[in-house]
Design a protein around this motif. Sequence first.
Motif, PDB file in Angstrom:
ATOM      1  N   GLN A  25       0.830  -1.206   0.000  1.00  0.00           N
ATOM      2  CA  GLN A  25       0.000   0.000   0.000  1.00  0.00           C
ATOM      3  C   GLN A  25       0.865   1.257   0.000  1.00  0.00           C
ATOM      4  O   GLN A  25       0.597   2.210  -0.745  1.00  0.00           O
ATOM      5  N   LYS A  28       2.413   1.800  -3.345  1.00  0.00           N
ATOM      6  CA  LYS A  28       1.465   2.402  -4.297  1.00  0.00           C
ATOM      7  C   LYS A  28       1.364   3.903  -4.050  1.00  0.00           C
ATOM      8  O   LYS A  28       1.369   4.702  -4.993  1.00  0.00           O
ATOM      9  N   LYS A  29       1.263   4.286  -2.794  1.00  0.00           N
ATOM     10  CA  LYS A  29       1.178   5.704  -2.448  1.00  0.00           C
ATOM     11  C   LYS A  29       2.397   6.465  -2.947  1.00  0.00           C
ATOM     12  O   LYS A  29       2.286   7.577  -3.483  1.00  0.00           O
ATOM     13  N   THR A  30       3.579   5.857  -2.813  1.00  0.00           N
ATOM     14  CA  THR A  30       4.818   6.523  -3.208  1.00  0.00           C
ATOM     15  C   THR A  30       5.022   6.523  -4.714  1.00  0.00           C
ATOM     16  O   THR A  30       5.196   7.577  -5.334  1.00  0.00           O
ATOM     17  N   CYS A  32       3.120   5.177  -7.366  1.00  0.00           N
ATOM     18  CA  CYS A  32       2.011   5.419  -8.289  1.00  0.00           C
ATOM     19  C   CYS A  32       1.402   6.795  -8.080  1.00  0.00           C
ATOM     20  O   CYS A  32       1.308   7.593  -9.013  1.00  0.00           O
ATOM     21  N   GLU A  33       0.991   7.082  -6.844  1.00  0.00           N
ATOM     22  CA  GLU A  33       0.247   8.313  -6.583  1.00  0.00           C
ATOM     23  C   GLU A  33       1.148   9.546  -6.513  1.00  0.00           C
ATOM     24  O   GLU A  33       0.811  10.592  -7.071  1.00  0.00           O
ATOM     25  N   ARG A  34       2.300   9.442  -5.826  1.00  0.00           N
ATOM     26  CA  ARG A  34       3.135  10.629  -5.659  1.00  0.00           C
ATOM     27  C   ARG A  34       4.093  10.839  -6.838  1.00  0.00           C
ATOM     28  O   ARG A  34       4.214  11.939  -7.365  1.00  0.00           O
ATOM     29  N   ASP A  36       4.022   9.045  -9.791  1.00  0.00           N
ATOM     30  CA  ASP A  36       3.382   8.766 -11.080  1.00  0.00           C
ATOM     31  C   ASP A  36       4.258   7.899 -11.978  1.00  0.00           C
ATOM     32  O   ASP A  36       4.387   8.124 -13.176  1.00  0.00           O
ATOM     33  N   CYS A  41      -0.338  -1.919 -10.283  1.00  0.00           N
ATOM     34  CA  CYS A  41      -1.155  -1.753  -9.079  1.00  0.00           C
ATOM     35  C   CYS A  41      -2.460  -2.518  -9.242  1.00  0.00           C
ATOM     36  O   CYS A  41      -3.169  -2.344 -10.239  1.00  0.00           O
ATOM     37  N   GLY A  44      -5.358  -1.677  -4.914  1.00  0.00           N
ATOM     38  CA  GLY A  44      -4.724  -0.726  -4.008  1.00  0.00           C
ATOM     39  C   GLY A  44      -3.322  -1.090  -3.577  1.00  0.00           C
ATOM     40  O   GLY A  44      -2.779  -0.457  -2.658  1.00  0.00           O
ATOM     41  N   GLU A  46       0.798  -1.993  -4.817  1.00  0.00           N
ATOM     42  CA  GLU A  46       1.831  -1.972  -5.854  1.00  0.00           C
ATOM     43  C   GLU A  46       2.747  -3.162  -5.626  1.00  0.00           C
ATOM     44  O   GLU A  46       3.487  -3.230  -4.648  1.00  0.00           O
TER      45      GLU A  46
END
Length: 211
Positions: A25, A28-30, A32-34, A36, A41, A44, A46
Amino acid sequence: MSSFVEFLLLDYDELPSGFARELYQLRKKTFCERLDWKVDCINGLEKDRFDNENTTYLLGINEGHLLCGARFIEATQPTMIGEIFHEYFHNITLPTDIPCCEVSRLFLDKDRRDSGNLRGLPASKALFLAMIFYCMKKGYRGMYAVASRGMYAIFRRANWKIDVIQEGLSEKGEAIYYIFMPASESAIEDIISKDRASGWLREMCQQLSRL
């Protein structure tokens, strides 16, 4: 409240399901979301094909919560450098005739760092030192990685004297670097010596020597 980060080394098959979910999780936050990045994924999380029985995870825990981590794979096994990143460089390969490894998926959750009791402390340097101690424990003279421009700058600010082997371009056309990150007592001292929290880092090293 403890201001220390406890580091654990766990092979893929040893990773408890709760830790695994939290790890993927945060990745993914680092990534994918931050950042890009183009990463896989699902639900929720990665996670990719390099998360397998050949993988060892370095996990940093603070106050019972996962804070940071890195993924190690020995150079003799399939790696991202050999199977993915080579497309962005000219003829790069990991050496297989000397003990070494690839490190990837390196992250530190800034929200957890800043909302906890580590504000103002060099938690990223603690992670770098843990990576060095792992390599020294394994008999590696260092580790290889592909780093973004931002990550490369962070390593340099930490006074880690890494070697840039080759510069390439990512799928976004951004500069990336194929690097070698030495693991030695002198590398540890370089990272610690000029930091105003050097005392805290030296105390961390006492724990890390038992990894």
